[in-house]
Design a protein around this motif. Structure first.
Motif: not given
Length: 355
Positions: A14-18, A22-30, A35-44
């Motif tokens: 998941i890539v989102d600057d907010e 990210i936390l909302l999508l992680e919760r929905l997906l879990k 279970s294998r979910i990563r997220g970053t708010d830095d697109p770089r």
């Protein structure tokens, strides 16, 4: 591969600057079983994160600082092309402008997920995309397995073909009261000389595999001529010379580079640099380089070998004879390559001595 079983093992990025998104999508997906979910708010960081693991889907926000979603998709596309893979991208956006959607699709977006997120929609779109992704991976895996089997089968066929060629070459030599090791030595001699002459390793190896067939035409020579211990008369010598054309006929008519080279060597290995050879009376560079190399390798080993009708020549005398025949029977440049290859030729002789 069981799709349902492997679906929830998919790697999701998941890539989102907010961060709340990210936390909302992680919760929905879990909640949906992933279970294998990563997220970053830095697109770089996206390129590095993609390099760390085999990612199956990217949930990508469109409007972000530093790099927007379009720039990230361009980076993803270059990664996908380099890896020859299919990486789906689910765009996260509140935009309704069709031009923005069209641009995203052109850059490789798979689908769109509108904000604010709906739990059922998130689960359905991610599941649908991952099913296609996992099917793609299964097809790639099956293709890789098939390609591996084809390569292995091709290798086995090539080895079988080479073994048949070697054994046919041996059959011709045994008819002439030669030993099988003569074929081995002269073929390796030819390869060593070819490498010293500047041929590529691939061409030199092809020559090594073609050389054993140089006298295959002797199979077609009557025993009364081939095995005669006394000097051949003119008619018998005429028959003996036919082994070159017989060999070429036996090996011709096939598209294989190996057999084409073998046919040429069988036909031309008794031609002479000065034009005094047979069967066509060719001279100089009108004789193929491969045949010129085999001619030197064959004569050198024959001089060194003991036979019922002759004693083995000492090595220094055999070398002197090859040098003496340079410019007459042999190509002078090939003789120079022969001389430079002598260390390798001596090693080959030591390894494959007649018992």
């Amino acid at each position: 591969m069981n799709l349902d079983q492997n679906l929830f093992d998919a790697e999701i990025l998941i890539v989102d600057d907010e961060r709340p998104n990210i936390l909302l999508l992680e919760r929905l997906l879990k909640a949906s079983g992933y279970s294998r979910i990563r997220g970053t708010d830095d697109p770089r960081r996206v390129r590095d994160l993609l390099g760390e693991r085999d990612t199956d889907i990217v949930l990508l926000d469109l409007r972000m600082p530093y790099m927007d979603g379009f720039q990230i998709m361009e980076a993803i596309q270059s990664t996908v092309e380099a890896g020859d893979d299919y990486l789906p991208v689910l765009m996260l956006t509140a935009e309704h402008d069709p031009r923005i959607k069209l641009r995203a699709l052109e850059l490789g977006a798979t689908d769109f997920l509108l904000k604010p997120f709906d739990r059922a929609e998130v689960a359905s779109r991610v599941r649908n995309i991952l099913q296609v992704r996992l099917l793609n991976k299964r097809v790639r895996q099956q293709n890789a397995e098939l390609e591996s089997k084809v390569r292995e089968r091709t290798r086995e066929l090539d080895e079988t073909r080479l073994e048949i060629i070697r054994r046919l070459g041996l059959a011709a030599e045994y008819r002439d009261n030669e030993t099988g090791l003569h074929i081995v030595r002269m073929s390796l001699f030819a390869q060593a000389i070819a490498l010293r002459h500047g041929l590529s390793p691939e061409q030199a190896e092809l020559l090594m595999n073609a050389a054993p067939m140089h006298d295959i035409g002797k199979i077609g020579i009557p025993d009364r001529v081939l095995l005669k211990k006394d000097k051949l008369d003119s008619d018998e010598w005429h028959i003996m010379r036919r082994h070159t054309t017989i060999g070429a006929q036996m090996l011709s008519g096939h598209s294989s580079p190996l057999l084409r080279m073998a046919a040429d060597i069988a036909l031309s290995h008794h031609e002479r640099w000065d034009g005094g050879g047979y069967p066509q009376g060719l001279s100089g560079e009108s004789i193929s380089l491969e045949a010129r190399i085999v001619a030197v390798a064959d004569v050198f080993d024959a001089l060194l070998a003991e036979r019922p009708y002759k004693k083995a020549w000492p090595e220094h005398e055999a070398i002197a004879e090859i040098e003496r025949l340079a410019g007459h029977q042999f190509d002078p440049a090939v003789v120079e390559s022969f001389l430079s290859a002598l260390p390798e030729l001596r090693e080959i002789r030591a390894r494959y001595q007649d018992s």
